[in-house]
Design a protein around this motif. Structure first.
Motif, PDB file in Angstrom:
ATOM      1  N   LEU A 146       0.825  -1.209   0.000  1.00 13.01           N
ATOM      2  CA  LEU A 146       0.000   0.000   0.000  1.00 13.01           C
ATOM      3  C   LEU A 146       0.862   1.263   0.000  1.00 13.01           C
ATOM      4  CD1 LEU A 146      -2.995   0.906   0.210  1.00 13.01           C
ATOM      5  CD2 LEU A 146      -2.617   1.131   2.650  1.00 13.01           C
ATOM      6  N   GLU A 147       1.953   1.199   0.785  1.00 14.11           N
ATOM      7  CA  GLU A 147       2.849   2.348   0.872  1.00 14.11           C
ATOM      8  C   GLU A 147       3.402   2.717  -0.509  1.00 14.11           C
ATOM      9  OE1 GLU A 147       7.117   3.136   2.952  1.00 14.11           O
ATOM     10  OE2 GLU A 147       5.867   1.525   3.756  1.00 14.11           O
ATOM     11  N   TRP A 148       3.825   1.703  -1.246  1.00 10.71           N
ATOM     12  CA  TRP A 148       4.400   1.972  -2.578  1.00 10.71           C
ATOM     13  C   TRP A 148       3.331   2.359  -3.574  1.00 10.71           C
ATOM     14  CZ3 TRP A 148       8.983   3.042  -1.625  1.00 10.71           C
ATOM     15  CH2 TRP A 148       9.690   2.359  -0.624  1.00 10.71           C
ATOM     16  N   MET A 149       2.125   1.803  -3.362  1.00 13.12           N
ATOM     17  CA  MET A 149       1.030   2.197  -4.243  1.00 13.12           C
ATOM     18  C   MET A 149       0.724   3.680  -4.049  1.00 13.12           C
ATOM     19  SD  MET A 149      -2.342   2.889  -4.671  1.00 13.12           S
ATOM     20  CE  MET A 149      -3.147   2.447  -3.144  1.00 13.12           C
ATOM     21  N   LEU A 150       0.690   4.121  -2.787  1.00 11.61           N
ATOM     22  CA  LEU A 150       0.384   5.529  -2.536  1.00 11.61           C
ATOM     23  C   LEU A 150       1.455   6.438  -3.128  1.00 11.61           C
ATOM     24  CD1 LEU A 150      -1.092   5.385   1.054  1.00 11.61           C
ATOM     25  CD2 LEU A 150      -2.226   6.224  -0.995  1.00 11.61           C
ATOM     26  N   ILE A 151       2.717   6.016  -3.008  1.00 12.49           N
ATOM     27  CA  ILE A 151       3.778   6.836  -3.592  1.00 12.49           C
ATOM     28  C   ILE A 151       3.615   6.912  -5.113  1.00 12.49           C
ATOM     29  CG2 ILE A 151       6.254   6.763  -4.114  1.00 12.49           C
ATOM     30  CD1 ILE A 151       6.648   6.144  -1.131  1.00 12.49           C
ATOM     31  N   SER A 152       3.317   5.755  -5.730  1.00 11.25           N
ATOM     32  CA  SER A 152       3.101   5.782  -7.183  1.00 11.25           C
ATOM     33  C   SER A 152       1.937   6.680  -7.540  1.00 11.25           C
ATOM     34  CB  SER A 152       2.792   4.387  -7.713  1.00 11.25           C
ATOM     35  OG  SER A 152       3.514   3.424  -7.045  1.00 11.25           O
ATOM     36  N   MET A 153       0.901   6.595  -6.711  1.00 13.74           N
ATOM     37  CA  MET A 153      -0.286   7.389  -6.979  1.00 13.74           C
ATOM     38  C   MET A 153       0.025   8.885  -6.892  1.00 13.74           C
ATOM     39  SD  MET A 153      -3.238   5.989  -7.495  1.00 13.74           S
ATOM     40  CE  MET A 153      -3.991   4.867  -6.363  1.00 13.74           C
ATOM     41  N   ILE A 154       0.821   9.244  -5.884  1.00 11.35           N
ATOM     42  CA  ILE A 154       1.178  10.659  -5.727  1.00 11.35           C
ATOM     43  C   ILE A 154       1.959  11.125  -6.948  1.00 11.35           C
ATOM     44  CG2 ILE A 154       2.459  12.333  -4.327  1.00 11.35           C
ATOM     45  CD1 ILE A 154       1.975  10.481  -1.914  1.00 11.35           C
ATOM     46  N   VAL A 155       2.949  10.314  -7.343  1.00 10.80           N
ATOM     47  CA  VAL A 155       3.751  10.681  -8.510  1.00 10.80           C
ATOM     48  C   VAL A 155       2.856  10.794  -9.738  1.00 10.80           C
ATOM     49  CG1 VAL A 155       5.607   9.932 -10.041  1.00 10.80           C
ATOM     50  CG2 VAL A 155       5.838   9.633  -7.572  1.00 10.80           C
ATOM     51  N   LEU A 156       1.937   9.844  -9.849  1.00 11.51           N
ATOM     52  CA  LEU A 156       1.026   9.813 -11.001  1.00 11.51           C
ATOM     53  C   LEU A 156       0.214  11.102 -11.084  1.00 11.51           C
ATOM     54  CD1 LEU A 156       0.180   7.707 -13.123  1.00 11.51           C
ATOM     55  CD2 LEU A 156      -1.709   7.105 -11.650  1.00 11.51           C
ATOM     56  N   VAL A 157      -0.295  11.526  -9.946  1.00 16.70           N
ATOM     57  CA  VAL A 157      -1.124  12.729  -9.933  1.00 16.70           C
ATOM     58  C   VAL A 157      -0.265  13.989 -10.119  1.00 16.70           C
ATOM     59  CG1 VAL A 157      -2.587  14.154  -8.458  1.00 16.70           C
ATOM     60  CG2 VAL A 157      -3.043  11.733  -8.674  1.00 16.70           C
ATOM     61  N   PHE A 158       0.928  13.999  -9.525  1.00 18.41           N
ATOM     62  CA  PHE A 158       1.852  15.123  -9.763  1.00 18.41           C
ATOM     63  C   PHE A 158       2.124  15.257 -11.259  1.00 18.41           C
ATOM     64  CE2 PHE A 158       4.366  15.995  -5.596  1.00 18.41           C
ATOM     65  CZ  PHE A 158       3.177  16.101  -4.917  1.00 18.41           C
ATOM     66  N   ALA A 159       2.335  14.120 -11.904  1.00 14.06           N
ATOM     67  CA  ALA A 159       2.715  14.138 -13.318  1.00 14.06           C
ATOM     68  C   ALA A 159       1.520  14.460 -14.205  1.00 14.06           C
ATOM     69  CB  ALA A 159       3.305  12.788 -13.711  1.00 14.06           C
ATOM     70  N   GLY A 160       0.322  14.211 -13.707  1.00 17.68           N
ATOM     71  CA  GLY A 160      -0.874  14.262 -14.555  1.00 17.68           C
ATOM     72  C   GLY A 160      -1.179  12.836 -14.956  1.00 17.68           C
ATOM     73  N   LEU A 161      -2.438  12.410 -14.796  1.00 18.91           N
ATOM     74  CA  LEU A 161      -2.777  11.007 -15.006  1.00 18.91           C
ATOM     75  C   LEU A 161      -2.378  10.533 -16.395  1.00 18.91           C
ATOM     76  CD1 LEU A 161      -6.262  10.418 -13.351  1.00 18.91           C
ATOM     77  CD2 LEU A 161      -3.987   9.798 -12.545  1.00 18.91           C
ATOM     78  N   GLY A 162      -1.648   9.423 -16.435  1.00 23.54           N
ATOM     79  CA  GLY A 162      -1.338   8.794 -17.706  1.00 23.54           C
ATOM     80  C   GLY A 162      -0.197   9.431 -18.470  1.00 23.54           C
ATOM     81  N   LYS A 163       0.439  10.473 -17.920  1.00 22.42           N
ATOM     82  CA  LYS A 163       1.562  11.104 -18.612  1.00 22.42           C
ATOM     83  C   LYS A 163       2.844  10.372 -18.208  1.00 22.42           C
ATOM     84  CE  LYS A 163      -0.634  15.019 -20.047  1.00 22.42           C
ATOM     85  NZ  LYS A 163      -1.639  15.361 -19.038  1.00 22.42           N
ATOM     86  N   ILE A 164       3.486   9.747 -19.169  1.00 24.59           N
ATOM     87  CA  ILE A 164       4.647   8.925 -18.832  1.00 24.59           C
ATOM     88  C   ILE A 164       5.909   9.780 -18.728  1.00 24.59           C
ATOM     89  CG2 ILE A 164       6.075   6.978 -19.585  1.00 24.59           C
ATOM     90  CD1 ILE A 164       3.480   5.939 -20.957  1.00 24.59           C
ATOM     91  N   ARG A 165       6.042  10.730 -19.641  1.00 25.90           N
ATOM     92  CA  ARG A 165       7.276  11.513 -19.681  1.00 25.90           C
ATOM     93  C   ARG A 165       7.443  12.388 -18.428  1.00 25.90           C
ATOM     94  NH1 ARG A 165       7.390  14.430 -25.137  1.00 25.90           N
ATOM     95  NH2 ARG A 165       6.284  12.551 -25.713  1.00 25.90           N
ATOM     96  N   GLU A 166       6.310  12.867 -17.885  1.00 30.19           N
ATOM     97  CA  GLU A 166       6.377  13.773 -16.743  1.00 30.19           C
ATOM     98  C   GLU A 166       6.641  13.045 -15.428  1.00 30.19           C
ATOM     99  OE1 GLU A 166       4.307  14.015 -19.190  1.00 30.19           O
ATOM    100  OE2 GLU A 166       4.147  16.101 -19.849  1.00 30.19           O
TER     101      GLU A 166
END
Lengths: 315, 287, 251
Positions: free
Chosen positions: B221-241
């Protein structure tokens, strides 16, 4: 189904519900059921409250709250703190409900602006942030006053949980069968159309969220009076969100019977396997959950209706 | 002191990008939210752990094996879990993908606990604990290795997406699957491969986790939340960011640690995350 | 362009409303005035900004500039649910029924929350009956709205909107996809509503039907108003003919 059929059906539901509650009331006095069964039923009642509370937001507004544990946990924590500082236990319990409401207003309301998946991950993130903060602030166990165990027997706890479960079902029933219930269904089905007909989505979502939090907070309070000694961090773990969520989804979202059925299922499954496999029952629950989402998106309640219709069409 | 904080922020940030890139790819291509992503990270970590303990394979060298094994697991997961999701109307898929992968967490985490007990595991390689002096700043050797691996993996992913036919079809499908299918791209196969890659990337991140931190069955869960935070920081679905977003999170967390103390490291990220969700749902770096 | 004041007091006044999406201006300084009790027709080729104008007035989008006044009040940029309560009801081009509710309950929502909400659920139910009859949905009352066919969905959209007891009704392409008979029925419904005193703004792609029912017509083209007048004036207007040349329409 015509109107009289429907009212006859709901009349029948009241009768059945009343009889079941009566059985639960009479059970401990008429039979010598023992501590084990009473604790099991206690857990079952708490699950009913939490899954109804989750379903109120998840099932009726279509917003999946992944942060229910925060409201349950804050109920546990605040009840414990009030109680141990000398406040009457029942007042502490009620206060727990209001602390949960306050929490819903402070950290819950901003997330109401989020839609769909954003709402879910937002609530999960806030619940985790709160769990970590609580772990930092209250790392050790909290104790209730020593007089507690004289005042509260397992039987008192049993009846409190039963009472809360019945209260919850009545509240949810009244809510969803009122004009608020109509608005909630309308918002869930099509938010734009609901707005165009004068229904305010935010107002209704907030109302439901606050009621849901209140119920979860009360459940936390009842849980504290049952346990006596609590370790705050354990009551904030996501398990307290996931269990009720699974129970509501397996039973049937957006119905009152669904979470009841799901709670029976969940608690029994948990009990059977905890004797043999420990936490492994989650594997079976998980697989079952996935299958239900994929093949019975409206839960066991729906499959019951489908089977009944199948019989009717055959006859 | 400041330089040390920045250095740690950068290291952890790059590592966070590695943790999140698989989730971002899956969301970008399939528009599914895989909240079991963290559980795959943990499984990848366990694979590295056992390869190291049983066969003595160096964790950095085990990454190719982890990638392959996790890729296959990804294919199986696609077939069993994601593919049936297509039965739902498009509007319901995202929500249901979240519910189903939530069920997957229950299954995977407890399966892992069942197979490998709930003890905390970590790898102590001969070079663990060695520190390199870089411009007067102390940098752990493993972290440097993880950064190298991250650059290599993201570089290869970039080349794969831009140079190969399958990569191009993944990109096309991510942009508009209907148009892609009209162009003759096999959408099912593209999804299948994207899912495999996503899970494989999670596995590689797991190797990094077990090297830099430790793993236990319920830490997904901890790593999922970190991924989720990064995902939202980057913008959903943006790989380059994702790369920039990971860096931002790493630096902000270290700043939080500096100001509030280590206990509040994760809280800082989570609160920022919710603020960004509310104020800038399109991501920090989206134009 | 100045709004022409035509016969009677306007209940709705739109003043130089503008909406841009990025570089594209979907509605470009459009003004109009709708007098009480009349049918105001809105036509234009695809992408001319008709639906956007609807959304701007009914609160689903906020205009970048300009003013909307309804019944003496400024309603510019007000939330959709408030606008409904002020007395404007609308239908959607792609019908949006409350899919899990029955047809009847869909209408009850309008009685419960619209412009003059009923005090109790019971009152709302009994008051909803007339809208079932009015739109001819009475034999579909317990059907789940999500399973309705196209024609009934359109009827439900109108019934629901009327159940909010609006002072003015916005109809967005309610005739699209209907056959000739059904279009005739829809036109009868519109005329009946008008006779009952309802003010309406109607977007329609089917020119012939629109011109037949409207008292006054405005033509939009790429976000601008290119003509306004009685149906007779519109069919003779050269700019309108030009705008529609080559345009694939059912007129």
């Amino acid at each position: 189904m015509n109107e009289t059929d429907k009212s006859r059906q709901s009349f029948l539901a009241y009768i059945v519900g009343g009889v079941v509650v009566l059985i639960f009331i009479l059970l401990p006095v008429s039979m010598n059921v023992g501590r084990y069964v009473l604790s099991l039923l206690f857990t079952f009642f708490i699950y009913i409250v939490l899954s109804q509370s989750w379903n109120l937001v998840g099932g009726y507004t279509g917003q999946f709250n992944l942060g229910l544990a925060a409201y349950f946990g804050s109920g546990v924590l605040s009840c414990s703190i009030f109680y141990s500082s000398g406040i009457n236990p029942i007042l502490s319990l009620l206060a727990a409900g209001f602390v949960a409401i306050a929490l819903a207003c402070i950290i819950g309301l901003p997330t109401m602006r989020l839609r769909g998946v954003y709402f879910s991950i937002g609530t999960l993130a806030l619940a985790e942030a709160l769990r970590l903060t609580v772990t930092n602030l209250w790392p050790t166990s909290l104790y209730v006053p020593a007089t507690h165990y004289e005042r509260f027997t397992i039987l008192t706890n049993y009846y409190m949980a039963l009472g809360l479960a019945v209260f919850t079902i009545i509240v949810v029933h009244l809510m969803v069968n009122s004009r608020i219930g109509m608005a909630l269904t309308a918002i869930r089905d099509d938010e734009d159309a609901a707005k165009s007909m004068g229904v305010s989505p935010t107002k209704h979502k907030v109302t439901v969220f606050v009621v849901s939090s209140f119920l979860a907070g009360l459940a936390g309070g009842v849980f504290t009076l049952f346990r006596g000694v609590i370790t705050p961090t354990f009551q904030f773990t996501p398990e307290w969100t996931f269990g009720p969520l699974v129970a509501a989804c397996i039973g049937g979202l957006g119905t009152i019977v669904g979470p009841l059925l799901g709670s029976v299922f969940f608690v029994i499954l948990q009990e059977i396997f905890s004797q043999t496999l420990g936490k492994m029952h989650f594997i079976i629950t998980g697989i079952l959950f996935i299958l239900v989402i994929l093949f019975l998106p409206r839960g066991l309640v729906q499959s019951a209706t489908t089977i009944r219709q199948l019989f009717k069409s055959k006859l | 002191m400041i330089a040390q904080i920045i250095m740690y922020g950068v290291i952890i940030g790059i590592f966070y990008a590695l943790v999140a890139v698989g989730l971002s790819l899956l969301f970008g291509v399939m528009k599914y939210m895989n909240i079991a992503h963290g559980s795959f990270v943990v499984i990848g970590g366990y694979i590295s752990f056992w390869l190291f303990n049983l066969l003595g394979i160096d964790p950095f060298l085990s990454i190719p094996f982890v990638l392959v094994i996790m890729f296959v697991i990804g294919l199986i997961v696609y077939g069993l879990v994601f593919s049936p999701l297509k039965r739902f109307a498009e509007g319901q898929r995202l929500g249901n993908s979240m519910l189903i992968t939530f069920g997957l967490i229950l299954v995977l985490d407890n399966l892992v606990a069942f197979l490998w007990t709930s003890d905390v595991k970590t790898i102590t390689a001969p070079y663990s604990g060695q520190v390199i002096q870089l411009l007067g700043i102390r940098v752990p050797f493993t972290s440097l290795g993880v950064i190298g691996v991250t650059f290599a993996i993201i570089g290869i992913l970039h080349l794969f997406l831009s140079r190969t036919y399958i990569g191009q079809s993944i990109k096309a499908t991510a942009q508009d699957w209907e148009a892609a299918s009209l162009l003759g791209i096999n959408i099912n196969r593209t999804y299948l491969i994207a899912c495999g890659i996503s899970v494989a990337l999670a596995g590689a991140a797991g190797t990094a986790v077990v090297l830099m931190y430790s793993i236990s069955p319920y830490s997904g869960l901890e790593w999922m939340l970190i991924s989720m935070i990064v995902l939202v920081f980057a913008g959903l679905g943006k790989i380059r960011e994702v790369f920039l977003a990971g860096l931002a999170l790493g630096l902000l967390e270290q700043l939080g640690v500096f100001l509030l103390g280590g206990h509040y490291r994760a809280v800082v990220g989570l609160v920022l995350f919710v603020l960004i969700l509310i104020l800038r749902p399109q991501g920090l770096f989206a134009k | 362009m100045e709004a022409k004041v035509i016969f009677g007091m306007p209940i709705l006044e739109v003043d130089c409303v503008r909406k841009s999406f990025g570089g594209l201006t979907a509605v470009n300084d459009v003004s109009c005035a709708v007098p009480e009790g009349k049918i105001f027709g809105l036509i234009g080729p695809n992408g001319s900004g008709k639906t956007t104008l609807f959304n701007l007035i009914t609160g689903f989008m906020k205009p970048n500039s300009g003013k909307v006044r309804f019944d003496g009040e400024d309603i510019t940029g007000v939330q959709a649910q408030r606008i409904c309560k002020a007395g404007i009801a609308r239908t959607f081009q792609l019908s949006k029924p409350f899919g899990t509710m029955t047809v009847f309950d869909n209408i009850v929502v309008g009685r419960l929350y619209g412009n003059e909400p009923a005090r109790s659920l019971k009152r709302a139910r009994s008051e909803s009956e007339e809208y079932m009859l009015l739109t001819g949905l009475e034999n579909k009352r317990r059907v789940t709205a999500g399973t309705l066919g196209l024609v009934d969905r359109r009827k439900l959209e109108v019934a629901r909107a009327l159940a909010t007891r609006p002072k003015m009704l916005f109809l967005d392409e309610m005739m699209a996809g209907l056959n000739h008979r059904e279009i005739e029925d829809a036109m009868v419904l519109l005329r009946n509503l008008k006779n009952a005193g309802m003010t309406m703004m109607v977007v329609e792609h089917i020119m012939k039907a629109l011109l037949a029912v409207s008292d006054h017509v405005m033509v939009l083209c790429t976000g601008r108003k290119i003509a306004e007048g009685t149906p007779k004036e519109i069919v003779c207007n050269e700019q309108v003919i030009e705008a529609y040349l080559g345009e694939d329409h059912d007129a």
